[in-house]
Scaffold this motif. Sequence first.
Motif, PDB file in Angstrom:
ATOM      1  N   ASP A  12       0.824  -1.218   0.000  1.00  9.42           N
ATOM      2  CA  ASP A  12       0.000   0.000   0.000  1.00  9.42           C
ATOM      3  C   ASP A  12       0.853   1.260   0.000  1.00  9.42           C
ATOM      4  O   ASP A  12       0.635   2.183   0.787  1.00  9.42           O
ATOM      5  CB  ASP A  12      -0.946   0.021   1.207  1.00  9.42           C
ATOM      6  N   LEU A  13       1.805   1.300  -0.895  1.00 14.56           N
ATOM      7  CA  LEU A  13       2.745   2.421  -0.944  1.00 14.56           C
ATOM      8  C   LEU A  13       2.051   3.762  -1.109  1.00 14.56           C
ATOM      9  O   LEU A  13       2.469   4.760  -0.544  1.00 14.56           O
ATOM     10  CB  LEU A  13       3.747   2.208  -2.081  1.00 14.56           C
ATOM     11  N   SER A  14       0.969   3.799  -1.850  1.00 16.43           N
ATOM     12  CA  SER A  14       0.313   5.078  -2.124  1.00 16.43           C
ATOM     13  C   SER A  14      -0.828   5.376  -1.167  1.00 16.43           C
ATOM     14  O   SER A  14      -1.590   6.318  -1.365  1.00 16.43           O
ATOM     15  CB  SER A  14      -0.201   5.098  -3.561  1.00 16.43           C
ATOM     16  N   TYR A  15      -0.943   4.599  -0.094  1.00 14.43           N
ATOM     17  CA  TYR A  15      -2.070   4.745   0.823  1.00 14.43           C
ATOM     18  C   TYR A  15      -2.066   6.084   1.553  1.00 14.43           C
ATOM     19  O   TYR A  15      -3.082   6.727   1.707  1.00 14.43           O
ATOM     20  CB  TYR A  15      -2.060   3.593   1.832  1.00 14.43           C
ATOM     21  N   GLU A  66      10.208  11.049   4.431  1.00 16.85           N
ATOM     22  CA  GLU A  66       9.828   9.680   4.088  1.00 16.85           C
ATOM     23  C   GLU A  66      10.159   9.357   2.633  1.00 16.85           C
ATOM     24  O   GLU A  66      10.683   8.286   2.334  1.00 16.85           O
ATOM     25  CB  GLU A  66       8.337   9.459   4.331  1.00 16.85           C
ATOM     26  N   THR A  67       9.830  10.266   1.731  1.00 23.71           N
ATOM     27  CA  THR A  67      10.100   9.981   0.321  1.00 23.71           C
ATOM     28  C   THR A  67      11.599   9.954   0.047  1.00 23.71           C
ATOM     29  O   THR A  67      12.047   9.212  -0.818  1.00 23.71           O
ATOM     30  CB  THR A  67       9.401  10.979  -0.617  1.00 23.71           C
ATOM     31  N   SER A  68      12.348  10.717   0.795  1.00 19.90           N
ATOM     32  CA  SER A  68      13.801  10.706   0.632  1.00 19.90           C
ATOM     33  C   SER A  68      14.371   9.331   0.967  1.00 19.90           C
ATOM     34  O   SER A  68      15.147   8.770   0.194  1.00 19.90           O
ATOM     35  CB  SER A  68      14.435  11.785   1.520  1.00 19.90           C
ATOM     36  N   VAL A  69      13.970   8.771   2.111  1.00 18.71           N
ATOM     37  CA  VAL A  69      14.504   7.451   2.475  1.00 18.71           C
ATOM     38  C   VAL A  69      13.900   6.352   1.612  1.00 18.71           C
ATOM     39  O   VAL A  69      14.564   5.357   1.321  1.00 18.71           O
ATOM     40  CB  VAL A  69      14.357   7.128   3.987  1.00 18.71           C
ATOM     41  N   LEU A  70      12.654   6.540   1.172  1.00 16.41           N
ATOM     42  CA  LEU A  70      12.055   5.568   0.250  1.00 16.41           C
ATOM     43  C   LEU A  70      12.847   5.525  -1.047  1.00 16.41           C
ATOM     44  O   LEU A  70      13.172   4.449  -1.556  1.00 16.41           O
ATOM     45  CB  LEU A  70      10.594   5.918  -0.022  1.00 16.41           C
ATOM     46  N   PHE A  71      13.180   6.688  -1.578  1.00 16.03           N
ATOM     47  CA  PHE A  71      13.980   6.722  -2.798  1.00 16.03           C
ATOM     48  C   PHE A  71      15.348   6.079  -2.560  1.00 16.03           C
ATOM     49  O   PHE A  71      15.837   5.318  -3.396  1.00 16.03           O
ATOM     50  CB  PHE A  71      14.157   8.148  -3.319  1.00 16.03           C
ATOM     51  N   GLU A  72      15.971   6.371  -1.437  1.00 12.95           N
ATOM     52  CA  GLU A  72      17.276   5.775  -1.120  1.00 12.95           C
ATOM     53  C   GLU A  72      17.176   4.256  -1.055  1.00 12.95           C
ATOM     54  O   GLU A  72      18.072   3.550  -1.519  1.00 12.95           O
ATOM     55  CB  GLU A  72      17.829   6.335   0.191  1.00 12.95           C
ATOM     56  N   ASN A 110      -2.056   1.638  -5.017  1.00 13.18           N
ATOM     57  CA  ASN A 110      -3.374   1.840  -5.610  1.00 13.18           C
ATOM     58  C   ASN A 110      -3.364   2.859  -6.742  1.00 13.18           C
ATOM     59  O   ASN A 110      -4.412   3.203  -7.260  1.00 13.18           O
ATOM     60  CB  ASN A 110      -4.378   2.295  -4.534  1.00 13.18           C
ATOM     61  N   HIS A 111      -2.183   3.358  -7.076  1.00 13.04           N
ATOM     62  CA  HIS A 111      -2.062   4.355  -8.139  1.00 13.04           C
ATOM     63  C   HIS A 111      -1.136   3.824  -9.235  1.00 13.04           C
ATOM     64  O   HIS A 111      -0.129   3.190  -8.933  1.00 13.04           O
ATOM     65  CB  HIS A 111      -1.461   5.662  -7.600  1.00 13.04           C
ATOM     66  N   PRO A 112      -1.459   4.123 -10.492  1.00 12.61           N
ATOM     67  CA  PRO A 112      -0.526   3.773 -11.573  1.00 12.61           C
ATOM     68  C   PRO A 112       0.710   4.666 -11.475  1.00 12.61           C
ATOM     69  O   PRO A 112       0.695   5.710 -10.810  1.00 12.61           O
ATOM     70  CB  PRO A 112      -1.325   4.077 -12.841  1.00 12.61           C
ATOM     71  N   PHE A 116       5.714  10.592  -4.116  1.00  7.85           N
ATOM     72  CA  PHE A 116       6.945  11.365  -3.984  1.00  7.85           C
ATOM     73  C   PHE A 116       6.621  12.850  -4.108  1.00  7.85           C
ATOM     74  O   PHE A 116       5.847  13.248  -4.961  1.00  7.85           O
ATOM     75  CB  PHE A 116       7.962  10.954  -5.058  1.00  7.85           C
ATOM     76  N   THR A 117       7.235  13.641  -3.265  1.00  7.76           N
ATOM     77  CA  THR A 117       6.933  15.066  -3.248  1.00  7.76           C
ATOM     78  C   THR A 117       7.664  15.834  -4.351  1.00  7.76           C
ATOM     79  O   THR A 117       7.341  16.977  -4.614  1.00  7.76           O
ATOM     80  CB  THR A 117       7.292  15.675  -1.884  1.00  7.76           C
ATOM     81  N   ASP A 118       8.605  15.197  -5.001  1.00  4.15           N
ATOM     82  CA  ASP A 118       9.406  15.844  -6.040  1.00  4.15           C
ATOM     83  C   ASP A 118       9.265  15.045  -7.329  1.00  4.15           C
ATOM     84  O   ASP A 118       9.501  13.843  -7.340  1.00  4.15           O
ATOM     85  CB  ASP A 118      10.875  15.887  -5.574  1.00  4.15           C
ATOM     86  N   SER A 119       8.889  15.710  -8.420  1.00  4.78           N
ATOM     87  CA  SER A 119       8.639  14.991  -9.676  1.00  4.78           C
ATOM     88  C   SER A 119       9.906  14.351 -10.239  1.00  4.78           C
ATOM     89  O   SER A 119       9.846  13.287 -10.856  1.00  4.78           O
ATOM     90  CB  SER A 119       7.992  15.916 -10.706  1.00  4.78           C
TER      91      SER A 119
END
Length: 117
Positions: free
Chosen positions: A30-33, A40-46, A62-64, A72-75
Amino acid sequence: MQLLQAAQANLQLQSALLKLDKYDLLILDDLSYVKKSDAETSVLFELIAHRYELKSLLITANHPFSAWDVIFTDSTMTVAAVDRLVHHALILEIQAESCRQQSAQQRSLSDDKKRSK
């Protein structure tokens, strides 16, 4: 993610990522939940970048990918993360009702039957 955030705050992120290497597969469900913070997005990307071409990730969302800007907060980070994920990926798109939703509906029907007796 919280443990990785704490490790990053203590300048121990690389060590924490290396500890996760003992697992051949990490599952991120449920990554997009929930909308993620910058931290969070920084460590997820890492995590995604670290495991890229080394170990496996199984991710449910749940998102394509086209809508992962909600994750992610940065495109730029979104594009880079998706690029790494799809490079060697097997992607399964499931067009079905959520099993959690089905289970909740069944519980609700069961509860209604009990109350009506």
